[in-house]
Design a protein around this motif. Structure first.
Motif, short mmCIF file in Angstrom:
data_model
loop_
_atom_site.label_atom_id
_atom_site.label_comp_id
_atom_site.label_asym_id
_atom_site.label_seq_id
_atom_site.Cartn_x
_atom_site.Cartn_y
_atom_site.Cartn_z
N GLN A 33 -16.09 45.36 -10.90
CA GLN A 33 -15.89 45.41 -12.35
C GLN A 33 -16.20 44.06 -13.00
OE1 GLN A 33 -11.81 46.01 -14.36
NE2 GLN A 33 -12.57 48.10 -14.14
N ILE B 200 -17.06 46.82 -17.55
CA ILE B 200 -18.13 47.59 -16.92
C ILE B 200 -17.80 47.78 -15.44
CG2 ILE B 200 -20.60 47.69 -16.40
CD1 ILE B 200 -21.00 45.67 -18.66
N ASN B 201 -17.74 49.02 -15.03
CA ASN B 201 -17.58 49.32 -13.61
C ASN B 201 -18.94 49.22 -12.93
OD1 ASN B 201 -14.78 49.96 -13.84
ND2 ASN B 201 -15.36 51.92 -14.73
N THR C 187 -26.63 49.77 -10.81
CA THR C 187 -25.96 50.08 -12.06
C THR C 187 -26.96 49.93 -13.19
OG1 THR C 187 -23.87 49.20 -11.19
CG2 THR C 187 -24.01 49.52 -13.57
N ILE D 48 -27.87 49.63 -17.12
CA ILE D 48 -27.36 49.26 -18.44
C ILE D 48 -28.35 49.79 -19.47
CG2 ILE D 48 -26.64 47.37 -19.92
CD1 ILE D 48 -24.97 47.65 -17.38
N ARG E 266 -24.38 53.08 -17.56
CA ARG E 266 -23.41 52.47 -18.46
C ARG E 266 -24.09 52.38 -19.83
NH1 ARG E 266 -21.72 53.82 -14.50
NH2 ARG E 266 -20.63 52.69 -12.86
N TYR E 267 -23.59 53.17 -20.77
CA TYR E 267 -24.22 53.30 -22.07
C TYR E 267 -23.53 52.38 -23.08
CZ TYR E 267 -25.70 55.50 -26.47
OH TYR E 267 -26.20 55.72 -27.72
N VAL F 167 -18.57 50.31 -23.94
CA VAL F 167 -19.39 50.75 -22.82
C VAL F 167 -18.92 52.13 -22.38
CG1 VAL F 167 -20.15 50.28 -20.48
CG2 VAL F 167 -19.79 48.39 -22.07
N LYS F 168 -19.83 53.09 -22.45
CA LYS F 168 -19.53 54.46 -22.02
C LYS F 168 -19.93 54.61 -20.56
CE LYS F 168 -18.35 56.53 -25.99
NZ LYS F 168 -17.18 57.39 -26.19
N ASP F 169 -18.97 54.89 -19.74
CA ASP F 169 -19.18 55.05 -18.30
C ASP F 169 -19.23 56.54 -17.99
OD1 ASP F 169 -19.01 55.22 -15.53
OD2 ASP F 169 -17.65 53.51 -15.37
#
Length: 693
Positions: free
Chosen positions: A5, A19-20, A26, A28, A409-410, A424-426
Motif C-alpha cells: 500500500q 493505493i493498494n 498495478t 494507474i 486503480r482509477y 482512487v477507485k480500486d
C-alpha cells in the motif's frame, strides 16, 4: 517481501489517497489532470537525496489550512491565556499544520524473508503481524516559530501564502519514521536496504533522425552491461581479457606512430633544470564506454544492415524499455544476493509512447514473462506500477489476465464544498463484482473487446445502434459544440444491455448521457405500435428496469427534466418526445429527424446548372416524398408501415451526413430529445460535485 500500500497526503492534487499495490502489475489510469503523474513525482522526490520539495508541491486545499492555523495562532496564542490552554493550542497547531507525507506499507514473510534490513521500520512487536511502515514526512521543525516569524515579518503587505512560498524551506524539513519511531542515523541507506524504486519516465530521450545523438540502444545495452559486469560472467571476463590484449598491441603501435614528436618534446623546457617529463602512451578500453560510445547498433533487414536511427521510434522504444527493466532486475538480483536490498518496484510512466497497439501488447507480454521468470527461477518478486493513457495497455495488462479489473486503480476527481478532491477507485472494491457476477463478466468482456477508453473519458454517450453513433459527432457540432473540446466516448450498446453499465459508471463517477428509443408496443399484443396509442408500453429494458424505471409510455412522456436523471445526478436518459411545434411523438431516431425537419425535406435548392432539385430526392429513403405518411397521428395504424429497415437506416444516415448544407444554404435540425440531452451533458455545474459511493 513486497509493497502492499502507498498513501500520500497534501502533495499537489493528492490531498489524501491510498493505493493498494498488486503483487506484480498495478495499473494507474484516469482522465487527464487527476494526479497520476503526481504519484510518481512524490515517490521520486522523497527518494532523492537533494529533496527539492517546495511550497508549490503542497496541495491547493492545504493553503486554507495554513490560513486557519495562522488565524488560531494570532487569535489565541498572542493573547494572555493560561499555560495549559496555551499548550493545548500549540499541540493543535502542530497536529493541524499541513505536512506532505508518503507512507509505504511493506509486508514480509517471517519464515522466508530476512528481517535484518527492515527491523528499524517494524514498530509493532505483535507476533501476529507481518507488516512494516516507512513514513516520509515533510513537516515543520518548529510550528509556533513559523507563525511567529510570519507575524514579525518586516513587510506587512506580504500575505501568508506568498510568504510561505519564499520561506517555507527555512522552517520545514524531511523526517523518516519506521512506524512511530523516528529514524535519525543513515536514513537513506536504511531505506534503500529495504526498498528501491526505479523509474522510466514518459519523456524518454528517443530520436529517429539521422543525427540521432541519443542512441537509445547504446544507452540501454550499456546500462544492462553495468548491472552484470561484476557477476563473474565468463563472457564478460573474456571481453575484458581481449581488450587488454588489444591494448598491449596498440601501446606499441601508438609509440611507433608518435615516436618523432615524443623525442622532440624531451628537448623542450623552460630552462636547463626544468624539462617536460617523459610521456608514456597507454591505451585503455572500458567495456561499458565501448558499448555506449564505440559500438554501432544495426537492424538486420534481409541482407542489409540498417543503422539504429533508420528504424522507427516504436522498435527503439520497445527495446529500450525491455533493456531498462531487465537491467533493473539484474541489478536488484545482485544486490539481493548481497542482502543490500529487499524490494524492487519499477515505476513506468506512459510506456505506450511511440508504441502502436501491437507493440504495446508485445511489451506487456515481455514484462509479464520477465517478472514471472524472475519469480520462478530466481525467487525474486518484482512489482511494476504503470501509469497509462492507453486503452490497449489496459486491455493487455488489466483485462486479458486472470486478475483483470483488480489490477486497475482509477484516479477520479470531484468537487466537494468548493474543494477539488482526488480519490482512487480500486476495482477490488467494485461491489458489483460479487453481487452480480454475470454483469461483471459482461463488463470485462465488453471493455476488453471494445471500450477500455471509458477509463479516460471526460464524459460518455451511450447509444443503441450504429446510426446514432455515426451521427452523434454531427449532433454535437450543431447543438453542443463545447463537447468537442472534451474527451467524449461514444459507445454502442443494445438497449437490452445498457443497464449493465449502471454500477460501473457510478463507480467511475463519470457523467453519462444514455440515448435510447422509446420502443412503444401494444400492451395486449406486444407488437410495435404508435407511441401515442392508448395503453402503450415500452419494450426498452433500459427505461423499464434502470432509468427511469417506467413501463407505460404515458408515464415516460410525462417525466420532467429532473426525473430523467438518476439519484447521483450524473446519469441522464434521453428518449423520443414531441417537438415544440407539434404533437407527434416519433418512435425511432430516423422518424425523429424527419419529424423535426419537415420543412427541410420539403425544401428545394439549385444545382450548379441552375436546375432546381427537391431535398428529399437527395435521400434514398424515398418515403420522404410523403412525409405526412411518416408523421401521422392515426394511432390505430400499424407502426411497421413506417419503421425503416436496417438498410434504409444506414442509407438515410449516410445521405444525411453527406448532404451539402453549406452549398445548398439549407440546414437540418437535431431532434429535441437529443438536443436537450447533449446540452445537459455539455454543462459542468453538476459534474464532479457529487461523490458516488
Amino acid at each position: 517481501m513486497k509493497i502492499t500500500q502507498l498513501t500520500v497526503t497534501n502533495f499537489r492534487l493528492l490531498e489524501n489517497i491510498t493505493i493498494n499495490i498488486e503483487d506484480d502489475i498495478t495499473l494507474i489510469v484516469g482522465k487527464n489532470n487527476t494526479g497520476k503523474t503526481s504519484l510518481f513525482e512524490v515517490i521520486n522526490l522523497f527518494f532523492d537525496t537533494k529533496n527539492r520539495i517546495s511550497f508549490h508541491d503542497f496541495s491547493l486545499n492545504s493553503h486554507d489550512v495554513f490560513k486557519l492555523c495562522d488565524a488560531k495562532f494570532q487569535n489565541e496564542l498572542l493573547v494572555e491565556i493560561e499555560d495549559d490552554k496555551k499548550d493545548e493550542i500549540e499541540k493543535s497547531l502542530i497536529n493541524d499544520i499541513p505536512k506532505i507525507t508518503l507512507s509505504i506499507q511493506v509486508e514480509y514473510d517471517k519464515v522466508k524473508d530476512s528481517l535484518i534490513n527492515i527491523s528499524d521500520f517494524i514498530s509493532d512487536l505483535d507476533d501476529t503481524k507481518s507488516d512494516a511502515t516507512i513514513l516520509f514526512k515533510y513537516e515543520p521543525k518548529e510550528t509556533i516559530n513559523l507563525f511567529r516569524s510570519f507575524h514579525n515579518r518586516p513587510n506587512k503587505d506580504v500575505e501568508l501564502i506568498e510568504w510561505l512560498n519564499e520561506n517555507i524551506s527555512s522552517f520545514y524539513t524531511l523526517h523518516v519514521f519506521g512506524g512511530e519511531n523516528l529514524i535519525e542515523d543513515h536514513v537513506l541507506t536504511k531505506i534503500l536496504s529495504v526498498i528501491n524504486f526505479e523509474t522510466i519516465q514518459a519523456s524518454r530521450k528517443l530520436d529517429d533522425t539521422k543525427m540521432d545523438k541519443n542512441r537509445s540502444l547504446a544507452l540501454g545495452f550499456s546500462d544492462y552491461y553495468q548491472n552484470i559486469h561484476g557477476d563473474n560472467n565468463a563472457d564478460v571476463e573474456s571481453l575484458k581479457d581481449t581488450l587488454k590484449s588489444v591494448s598491449t598491441v596498440l601501446d606499441g603501435k601508438y609509440e611507433k606512430v608518435l615516436e618523432k614528436i615524443l623525442e622532440k618534446l624531451k628537448s623542450f623546457g623552460i630552462d636547463k633544470d626544468i624539462n617536460i617529463p617523459e610521456i608514456i602512451l597507454k591505451s585503455k578500453f572500458d567495456p561499458e564506454s565501448i558499448i555506449r560510445n564505440n559500438i554501432k547498433y544495426y537492424y538486420k533487414s534481409g541482407d542489409i544492415e540498417l543503422p539504429e536511427n533508420y528504424n522507427g521510434l516504436g522498435y527503439s522504444n520497445l527495446i529500450f524499455l525491455v533493456l531498462k527493466i531487465v537491467a533493473f532486475i539484474e541489478n536488484f538480483k545482485k544486490n539481493k544476493e548481497k542482502n543490500a536490498t529487499e524490494i524492487l518496484t519499477i515505476l513506468i510512466e506512459e510506456p505506450e509512447a511511440h508504441l502502436h497497439p501491437q507493440m504495446q501488447q508485445v511489451f506487456v507480454e515481455q514484462i509479464r514473462e520477465t517478472i514471472s521468470k524472475a519469480l520462478i527461477e530466481d525467487s525474486i518478486q518484482v512489482q511494476l506500477i504503470i501509469s497509462t493513457h492507453s486503452s490497449h495497455m489496459i486491455a493487455e495488462a488489466g483485462l486479458n489476465v486472470k486478475r483483470s479489473f483488480e489490477r486497475i486503480r482509477y484516479f477520479n476527481k470531484y468537487k466537494k464544498e468548493d474543494r477539488t478532491i482526488v480519490e482512487v477507485k480500486d476495482f477490488n472494491e467494485f461491489k458489483h463484482k460479487e453481487t452480480d457476477k454475470d454483469t461483471f463478466r459482461f463488463l470485462k468482456q465488453y471493455l476488453n473487446l471494445h471500450k477500455c477508453d471509458l477509463f479516460f473519458a471526460d464524459k460518455v454517450i451511450m447509444v443503441e445502434g450504429i446510426t446514432e453513433k455515426i451521427l452523434m459527432p454531427l449532433f454535437i457540432r450543431k447543438v453542443a459544440k463545447q463537447l468537442e473540446n472534451e474527451y467524449v466516448s461514444i459507445i454502442e450498446v443494445g438497449g437490452a444491455y445498457t443497464h449493465k453499465f449502471k454500477e460501473f459508471f457510478k463507480f467511475l463517477n463519470t457523467k453519462v448521457l444514455v440515448i435510447t428509443d422509446i420502443d412503444s408496443v401494444d400492451a395486449m399484443t406486444n407488437k410495435s405500435c404508435h407511441v401515442l396509442k392508448e395503453m402503450a408500453n415500452t419494450s426498452n429494458s433500459t427505461l423499464s428496469t434502470w432509468l427511469p424505471q417506467k413501463t407505460k409510455i404515458s408515464e415516460l412522456l410525462a417525466l420532467t427534466f429532473d426525473e430523467k436523471l438518476d439519484e447521483s445526478k450524473i446519469i441522464r436518459v434521453a428518449f423520443q418526445i414531441k417537438e415544440d411545434d407539434g404533437d407527434f411523438v416519433p418512435r425511432s431516431l430516423e422518424n425523429a429527424i424527419i419529424n423535426c425537419n419537415q420543412t427541410f425535406f420539403k425544401s428545394k435548392y439549385l444545382l450548379e446548372d441552375e436546375i432546381e432539385k427537391e431535398v428529399y430526392k437527395s435521400f434514398s429513403f424515398q418515403k420522404l416524398k410523403n412525409i405526412d405518411e411518416l408523421i401521422y397521428m392515426d394511432t390505430s395504424r400499424d407502426q411497421s408501415d413506417v419503421d425503416p429497415s436496417s438498410k434504409q437506416k444506414t442509407d438515410f444516415t449516410f445521405d444525411l451526413m453527406t448532404f451539402d448544407e453549406k452549398g445548398t444554404n439549407l440546414e437540418w435540425k437535431v431532434p429535441k430529445y437529443i438536443k436537450e440531452g447533449l446540452e445537459w451533458l455539455s454543462k459542468n455545474e453538476h459534474l464532479l460535485t457529487v461523490k458516488v459511493d
